[in-house]
Design a protein around this motif. Sequence first.
Motif, mmCIF file in Angstrom:
data_model
loop_
_atom_site.group_PDB
_atom_site.id
_atom_site.type_symbol
_atom_site.label_atom_id
_atom_site.label_comp_id
_atom_site.label_asym_id
_atom_site.label_seq_id
_atom_site.Cartn_x
_atom_site.Cartn_y
_atom_site.Cartn_z
ATOM 1 N N GLN A 44 0.830 -1.210 0.000
ATOM 2 C CA GLN A 44 0.000 0.000 0.000
ATOM 3 C C GLN A 44 0.861 1.255 0.000
ATOM 4 N N GLU A 45 1.978 1.173 0.724
ATOM 5 C CA GLU A 45 2.879 2.329 0.815
ATOM 6 C C GLU A 45 4.310 1.869 0.517
ATOM 7 N N PRO A 46 4.664 1.785 -0.782
ATOM 8 C CA PRO A 46 6.023 1.336 -1.117
ATOM 9 C C PRO A 46 7.094 2.294 -0.614
ATOM 10 N N ASN A 47 6.651 3.515 -0.245
ATOM 11 C CA ASN A 47 7.607 4.552 0.183
ATOM 12 C C ASN A 47 7.868 4.545 1.687
ATOM 13 N N ILE A 48 7.422 3.500 2.381
ATOM 14 C CA ILE A 48 7.729 3.406 3.819
ATOM 15 C C ILE A 48 9.203 3.054 3.996
ATOM 16 N N MET A 49 9.861 3.785 4.881
ATOM 17 C CA MET A 49 11.264 3.450 5.169
ATOM 18 C C MET A 49 11.532 3.694 6.641
ATOM 19 N N PRO A 60 21.468 4.526 19.258
ATOM 20 C CA PRO A 60 20.698 4.620 18.011
ATOM 21 C C PRO A 60 19.194 4.517 18.252
ATOM 22 N N ARG A 61 18.443 5.052 17.309
ATOM 23 C CA ARG A 61 16.983 4.918 17.357
ATOM 24 C C ARG A 61 16.472 4.931 15.921
ATOM 25 N N SER A 62 15.586 3.984 15.615
ATOM 26 C CA SER A 62 14.989 3.903 14.282
ATOM 27 C C SER A 62 13.503 4.137 14.398
ATOM 28 N N ARG A 63 12.960 4.716 13.355
ATOM 29 C CA ARG A 63 11.497 4.870 13.278
ATOM 30 C C ARG A 63 11.115 4.946 11.808
ATOM 31 N N ILE A 64 9.814 4.704 11.577
ATOM 32 C CA ILE A 64 9.313 4.706 10.202
ATOM 33 C C ILE A 64 8.939 6.130 9.789
ATOM 34 N N VAL A 65 9.321 6.516 8.575
ATOM 35 C CA VAL A 65 8.814 7.753 7.967
ATOM 36 C C VAL A 65 8.488 7.449 6.502
ATOM 37 N N LEU A 66 7.923 8.429 5.820
ATOM 38 C CA LEU A 66 7.568 8.220 4.419
ATOM 39 C C LEU A 66 8.526 8.970 3.499
ATOM 40 N N LEU A 67 9.081 8.243 2.538
ATOM 41 C CA LEU A 67 9.923 8.877 1.525
ATOM 42 C C LEU A 67 8.996 9.666 0.607
ATOM 43 N N PHE A 77 12.487 13.279 3.032
ATOM 44 C CA PHE A 77 11.327 13.008 3.885
ATOM 45 C C PHE A 77 11.030 14.263 4.696
ATOM 46 N N PHE A 78 9.832 14.295 5.293
ATOM 47 C CA PHE A 78 9.406 15.484 6.036
ATOM 48 C C PHE A 78 9.123 15.133 7.486
ATOM 49 N N THR A 79 9.419 16.085 8.350
ATOM 50 C CA THR A 79 9.224 15.830 9.776
ATOM 51 C C THR A 79 9.258 17.143 10.551
ATOM 52 N N ASN A 80 9.186 16.998 11.888
ATOM 53 C CA ASN A 80 9.311 18.146 12.773
ATOM 54 C C ASN A 80 10.795 18.269 13.144
ATOM 55 N N ASN A 82 12.163 19.733 15.456
ATOM 56 C CA ASN A 82 12.421 19.655 16.903
ATOM 57 C C ASN A 82 12.106 18.276 17.490
ATOM 58 N N SER A 83 11.758 17.324 16.627
ATOM 59 C CA SER A 83 11.471 15.963 17.114
ATOM 60 C C SER A 83 12.777 15.326 17.583
ATOM 61 N N ARG A 84 12.638 14.143 18.170
ATOM 62 C CA ARG A 84 13.847 13.458 18.635
ATOM 63 C C ARG A 84 14.824 13.226 17.471
ATOM 64 N N LYS A 85 14.280 12.794 16.314
ATOM 65 C CA LYS A 85 15.156 12.547 15.156
ATOM 66 C C LYS A 85 15.794 13.845 14.675
ATOM 67 N N GLY A 86 14.989 14.949 14.726
ATOM 68 C CA GLY A 86 15.494 16.248 14.281
ATOM 69 C C GLY A 86 16.646 16.712 15.165
ATOM 70 N N ASN A 141 3.820 19.134 19.104
ATOM 71 C CA ASN A 141 5.236 19.270 19.463
ATOM 72 C C ASN A 141 5.816 17.868 19.422
ATOM 73 N N GLN A 142 6.082 17.403 18.217
ATOM 74 C CA GLN A 142 6.422 15.989 18.032
ATOM 75 C C GLN A 142 7.521 15.533 18.984
ATOM 76 N N SER A 143 7.299 14.374 19.579
ATOM 77 C CA SER A 143 8.223 13.666 20.487
ATOM 78 C C SER A 143 8.216 14.208 21.917
ATOM 79 N N LYS A 144 7.441 15.284 22.199
ATOM 80 C CA LYS A 144 7.397 15.805 23.566
ATOM 81 C C LYS A 144 6.264 15.116 24.332
HETATM 82 C C1 FMN Z 1 3.638 4.290 8.293
HETATM 83 C C2 FMN Z 1 4.228 5.435 9.087
HETATM 84 C C3 FMN Z 1 4.562 6.611 8.433
HETATM 85 C C4 FMN Z 1 5.120 7.677 9.136
HETATM 86 N N1 FMN Z 1 5.533 8.776 8.461
HETATM 87 C C5 FMN Z 1 6.151 9.786 9.127
HETATM 88 C C6 FMN Z 1 6.724 10.888 8.416
HETATM 89 O O1 FMN Z 1 6.735 10.940 7.171
HETATM 90 N N2 FMN Z 1 7.297 11.865 9.161
HETATM 91 C C7 FMN Z 1 7.364 11.831 10.516
HETATM 92 O O2 FMN Z 1 7.883 12.758 11.121
HETATM 93 N N3 FMN Z 1 6.871 10.777 11.212
HETATM 94 C C8 FMN Z 1 6.276 9.748 10.555
HETATM 95 N N4 FMN Z 1 5.800 8.665 11.242
HETATM 96 C C9 FMN Z 1 5.928 8.662 12.725
HETATM 97 C C10 FMN Z 1 7.347 8.283 13.123
HETATM 98 O O3 FMN Z 1 7.528 6.879 13.044
HETATM 99 C C11 FMN Z 1 7.706 8.739 14.545
HETATM 100 O O4 FMN Z 1 6.744 8.283 15.480
HETATM 101 C C12 FMN Z 1 7.789 10.264 14.651
HETATM 102 O O5 FMN Z 1 8.408 10.842 13.531
HETATM 103 C C13 FMN Z 1 8.537 10.685 15.906
HETATM 104 O O6 FMN Z 1 9.809 10.087 15.891
HETATM 105 P P1 FMN Z 1 10.993 10.604 16.839
HETATM 106 O O7 FMN Z 1 10.367 10.916 18.193
HETATM 107 O O8 FMN Z 1 11.956 9.463 16.931
HETATM 108 O O9 FMN Z 1 11.582 11.826 16.187
HETATM 109 C C14 FMN Z 1 5.292 7.565 10.555
HETATM 110 C C15 FMN Z 1 4.957 6.376 11.198
HETATM 111 C C16 FMN Z 1 4.464 5.314 10.473
HETATM 112 C C17 FMN Z 1 4.190 4.022 11.187
#
Ligand code: FMN
Length: 212
Positions: A44-49, A60-67, A77-80, A82-86, A141-144
Amino acid sequence: MSKDLSNYRKKYSKGKLIENIIPKNPIDLFLNWFNDVEQNKSEQEPNIMSISTVDENKMPRSRIVLLKKFSKSGFVFFTNYNSRKGLNINLNSNVCLSFYWPNFERQVIVNGKATKISETDSVEYFDSRPKGSKISAIISNQSKVIESRDLLDKKFSELLKSGIPLNKPDHWGGYLVKPTEIEFWQGRENRLHDRIIYKNDDKDWKFYRLSP
Ligand SMILES: Cc1cc2nc3c(=O)[nH]c(=O)nc-3n(C[C@H](O)[C@H](O)[C@H](O)COP(=O)(O)O)c2cc1C
């Protein structure tokens, strides 16, 4: 409690990765693989990474975002910001992306450096998003740590009703991951998988076969 998973034994046999048919540039191969998944419509979402970052303690810490875009310049990819990853990327811009497309038994792992894309490009993408996604990006306020779900819902409906223009917040935007290494993994029979790694030596890409 324990659950034994040793009987999961999938056989991998859907493809091959052979040196004389692969392109010189890894982005061309990535495009071919991405197109395969897209055309097959199995994901459904080939751009998940996943994106992995490390913090100040090298944890280290991994999480899913969308390409959202890729080209010879890299992966966006797009995000906040100020998030943990940022915050991790601010301290150490080395990141690792990985993709897994189970229907093709293929994995791609990208190492590279993340940099913020231009404000203009972030605004352009933000403005293209659905209204609800814009509101969420503005109020979160992502990640807070937050008090409750209710508070989040309240902020959402208040902004929705307010009629205030939904402009991109300064702390939200895109990152470009410029690759230094890209590994392509194709599952093969008997776990004798194909692994081809491309490495960038300043201007040219060279590829090498890795033992599975
Ligand atoms: C399918 C899926 C797509 C996601 N896409 C994004 C994305 O494009 N950008 C984003 O910031 N977080 C996305 N998230 C949420 C992140 O996995 C994560 O919870 C969030 O970015 C906070 O991560 P951090 O606290 O490690 O920075 C997605 C999660 C899932 C499961």
